[in-house]
Design an enzyme around this catalytic site. Sequence first.
Site, PDB file in Angstrom:
ATOM      1  N   ASP A   1      -7.821   9.931  -5.775  1.00  0.00           N
ATOM      2  CA  ASP A   1      -7.665  10.722  -4.554  1.00  0.00           C
ATOM      3  C   ASP A   1      -6.372  10.407  -3.807  1.00  0.00           C
ATOM      4  O   ASP A   1      -5.894  11.218  -3.000  1.00  0.00           O
ATOM      5  CB  ASP A   1      -8.859  10.465  -3.630  1.00  0.00           C
ATOM      6  CG  ASP A   1     -10.184  10.468  -4.369  1.00  0.00           C
ATOM      7  OD1 ASP A   1     -10.398   9.539  -5.187  1.00  0.00           O
ATOM      8  OD2 ASP A   1     -10.992  11.371  -4.144  1.00  0.00           O
TER       9      ASP A   1
ATOM     10  N   ILE B   1      -3.423   9.378  -5.352  1.00  0.00           N
ATOM     11  CA  ILE B   1      -2.304   9.323  -6.290  1.00  0.00           C
ATOM     12  C   ILE B   1      -1.136  10.205  -5.865  1.00  0.00           C
ATOM     13  O   ILE B   1      -0.014  10.050  -6.329  1.00  0.00           O
ATOM     14  CB  ILE B   1      -2.770   9.734  -7.712  1.00  0.00           C
ATOM     15  CG1 ILE B   1      -1.777   9.207  -8.761  1.00  0.00           C
ATOM     16  CG2 ILE B   1      -2.960  11.252  -7.822  1.00  0.00           C
ATOM     17  CD1 ILE B   1      -2.284   9.351 -10.177  1.00  0.00           C
TER      18      ILE B   1
ATOM     19  N   PHE C   1      -7.498   4.729  -6.190  1.00  0.00           N
ATOM     20  CA  PHE C   1      -8.363   5.892  -6.334  1.00  0.00           C
ATOM     21  C   PHE C   1      -7.492   7.091  -6.706  1.00  0.00           C
ATOM     22  O   PHE C   1      -6.406   7.266  -6.148  1.00  0.00           O
ATOM     23  CB  PHE C   1      -9.106   6.211  -5.026  1.00  0.00           C
ATOM     24  CG  PHE C   1     -10.180   5.232  -4.660  1.00  0.00           C
ATOM     25  CD1 PHE C   1     -11.488   5.405  -5.092  1.00  0.00           C
ATOM     26  CD2 PHE C   1      -9.888   4.132  -3.880  1.00  0.00           C
ATOM     27  CE1 PHE C   1     -12.478   4.493  -4.752  1.00  0.00           C
ATOM     28  CE2 PHE C   1     -10.862   3.222  -3.535  1.00  0.00           C
ATOM     29  CZ  PHE C   1     -12.165   3.399  -3.975  1.00  0.00           C
TER      30      PHE C   1
ATOM     31  N   HIS D   1     -13.018  10.168  -2.186  1.00  0.00           N
ATOM     32  CA  HIS D   1     -13.318   9.172  -3.208  1.00  0.00           C
ATOM     33  C   HIS D   1     -14.039   9.812  -4.391  1.00  0.00           C
ATOM     34  O   HIS D   1     -14.688   9.106  -5.168  1.00  0.00           O
ATOM     35  CB  HIS D   1     -14.162   8.027  -2.628  1.00  0.00           C
ATOM     36  CG  HIS D   1     -13.448   7.223  -1.600  1.00  0.00           C
ATOM     37  ND1 HIS D   1     -13.353   7.627  -0.291  1.00  0.00           N
ATOM     38  CD2 HIS D   1     -12.759   6.060  -1.687  1.00  0.00           C
ATOM     39  CE1 HIS D   1     -12.654   6.733   0.389  1.00  0.00           C
ATOM     40  NE2 HIS D   1     -12.285   5.774  -0.440  1.00  0.00           N
TER      41      HIS D   1
ATOM     42  N   LEU E   1       0.866  -1.178   0.000  1.00  0.00           N
ATOM     43  CA  LEU E   1       0.000   0.000   0.000  1.00  0.00           C
ATOM     44  C   LEU E   1       0.907   1.235   0.000  1.00  0.00           C
ATOM     45  O   LEU E   1       1.149   1.856   1.022  1.00  0.00           O
ATOM     46  CB  LEU E   1      -0.924  -0.015   1.222  1.00  0.00           C
ATOM     47  CG  LEU E   1      -2.229   0.762   1.109  1.00  0.00           C
ATOM     48  CD1 LEU E   1      -3.210   0.302   2.172  1.00  0.00           C
ATOM     49  CD2 LEU E   1      -1.998   2.264   1.239  1.00  0.00           C
ATOM     50  N   ALA E   2       1.420   1.546  -1.178  1.00  0.00           N
ATOM     51  CA  ALA E   2       2.397   2.632  -1.311  1.00  0.00           C
ATOM     52  C   ALA E   2       2.424   3.064  -2.774  1.00  0.00           C
ATOM     53  O   ALA E   2       2.973   2.359  -3.623  1.00  0.00           O
ATOM     54  CB  ALA E   2       3.785   2.172  -0.858  1.00  0.00           C
ATOM     55  N   GLU E   3       1.824   4.208  -3.054  1.00  0.00           N
ATOM     56  CA  GLU E   3       1.653   4.630  -4.443  1.00  0.00           C
ATOM     57  C   GLU E   3       2.975   4.961  -5.136  1.00  0.00           C
ATOM     58  O   GLU E   3       3.147   4.686  -6.329  1.00  0.00           O
ATOM     59  CB  GLU E   3       0.694   5.820  -4.510  1.00  0.00           C
ATOM     60  CG  GLU E   3      -0.756   5.464  -4.254  1.00  0.00           C
ATOM     61  CD  GLU E   3      -1.090   5.191  -2.801  1.00  0.00           C
ATOM     62  OE1 GLU E   3      -2.158   4.598  -2.521  1.00  0.00           O
ATOM     63  OE2 GLU E   3      -0.273   5.564  -1.924  1.00  0.00           O
TER      64      GLU E   3
END
Length: 733
Positions: free
Chosen positions: A488, A490, A486, A533, A461-463
């Site tokens: 949101d 990014i 999402f 979201h 979980l790490a963009e």
Amino acid sequence: MDLAVSSPRGLGQEELNGELSPQAMIDIYRLMYMSRRIDDREILLKRQNKIFFQVSGAGHEALQVGAALALRSGYDWFLPYYRDRALCLALGISPTDMFLQAVGAATDPQSGGRQMPCHWSSKPLHIVSTSSSTATQMLHAIGCAEAGRYYSAHPEAAEKANGDYRQFAGVEFHGDEVVLACIGEGSTSEGEFWEALNTASNQKLPVIFLIEDNGYAISVPVEVNTPGGNISRLVANFPNFHFQEIDGTDAETCLRAFQNAARWCRAGNGPAFVHGHCIRPYSHSLSDDDKLYRSAAEREADAMRDPIHRMQMRLLRDKIVTTDQITELEHKWDQEVIEAADAALAAPLPQIDSISKHVYSEDLDITAPPFANENAAEAGSAPGKSKSSQGSAPKTMADLINACLHDEMRRDPRILIYGEDVADASREGVLGEAKGKGGVFKLTAGLQAEFGGERVFNSPLAEANIVGRAVGYAVRGMKPIVEIQFFDYIWPAMHQIRNELALMRWRSNGAWASPVVIRVPIGGYLTGGSIYHSQSGESIFTHIPGLRIAMPSNALDANGLLRTAIRSDDPVMFLEHKRLYRETYGRAPYPGPDFAIPFGKARTVRSGTDITLITYGAVVPRALQAAQLAERKHDISVEIIDLRTLNPYDWEAIAESVLKTSRVIVAHEDMMSWGYGAELAARIADELFEDLDAPVKRVAGMDTFVAYQPILEDVILPQPEKILQAIVDLKAW
């Protein structure tokens, strides 16, 4: 004795693995000494205003030469940072090439005058283009190592990459290659560094992390930057690592440490972490003055550990050379540096017309891909269309995106898909019992089940991790398709997108490319999506040169545009409006595995004569409702243009429609101020003013955030009623 020296790439591995010969010691000293003298010559040139910036690698020479000689240039892969002059010199970048970059010459092979000095790049030597950003290259190293592992297991993917005419060079893989990722100690506080350690450890990747610790991050001392003042203590519990903390001013110690690290990695044991304590005898750069924040005593203590002085004394102490001989050698090497600098100063400078070259691919015309045949597909006779698609039932946008991903993964073994929750199930054996997730919106459902966990997998979980690794994959010829769950969320990846992904081709003067597809669910109209979201914000990304942006409004466009994105040689952000995934509007039959829509070609959704309405995404069906009401209730004929791609966009279609109607509305979901429509409105007013009978009007969201309560969301976002009112008002103007 013979005082000739080996080539700049260094020594034979067999000579280095045993006791160092006198000749080997001289060769090591030569690389270290020349690196320092190149720094000194650049400093002189900067003071003479013949170059424009200087950052030195002084004090790091022993550490870097040791790393280079323990590895294999053009075999292993290298992700350096801006202090790594001695490393790159030892790998094979010549002194002349270093000065060409300092001058900003047209013949600079690393960037063509586009990057500062010490921003390294060489495709033949496997030195991936470096940026000024700190720690971003750590994630590229991860993707680079993952690509090498994948090619080793899937030679058909390497064969595909080698046969791809858009690649600038072949794909090499050996099965035991190592990736070296270099970073200053100060940059270990960046998130990308920790994300890279996490993935390298988890996957036991053959990455050597070189920490070049000179005690300072510009003016910030190590104890202020790092808890406890020692990064090795903080990372010691990462599993699967080989750790070594060394004196980075002793050349042989450094060489042996990297030989140990390379053996560990090549044996498949996992990553290595080499923490070298070196010095910084010069200021951070010529824009800095370390006398402002360092004591004289501290600077004098560093001088006593200078690796150049230590290596020189060893040569003399061990009677490898005499004083006269070392003086002779140093004079010879000084002359080589002077001659290299003079040659660079005489080199031609870049031409003005080169500025826009390599912003985008020149090998694939993305506005007219040869495989596109939109009209045939819409008529039901797309080339390559499977028999099963003939007369098939209409599918949703979600269905046809999923179908495209399946088609393209079957076509190209280089394609990987990953992101948060995109896999069907990460744990083995679960899919026999459970159906599988396949993304929070189910758009990647069934992909892992068909193609396996090597090609479809979940990321941390790490963009930034998602996009940064994709850059590393892509520079090695892979084709990653990644998902940001999402829009949101990014923003942690913005650094990688803006400073790395979009810039890779331009900053390397076309040597490297990063053809990554980033799929991003976007937008509101969700009834309860709320602030985090429902965000739009596409204009922020259309402002980035080098990045293509697509935003389809219906199922057929989504399928065709996604296929073009995947087959293109540029990075593409593919924006998928969440509200449209399963809408009745815009459903279409499956068009076949070769259907594609060219970028930069708008679609006229509705013909009209009174007003041109330009829009995209989820506003398209709302604009269509408004246009139908305008005709039925007010006898106003509205032409609707769906842009489909936002960069490039179809200016010709806009101009042709405006010439016909003389009135324009630009409508989009994001807020009005500084939105995408502002650019279109400004250009229309500037270039089509004589064709207008009224001012250009915009319809957009309010300059606020999207609320959770539906009655508020309905007012915040543009609705058909608001678009209709704009149509009526503009016609009456």
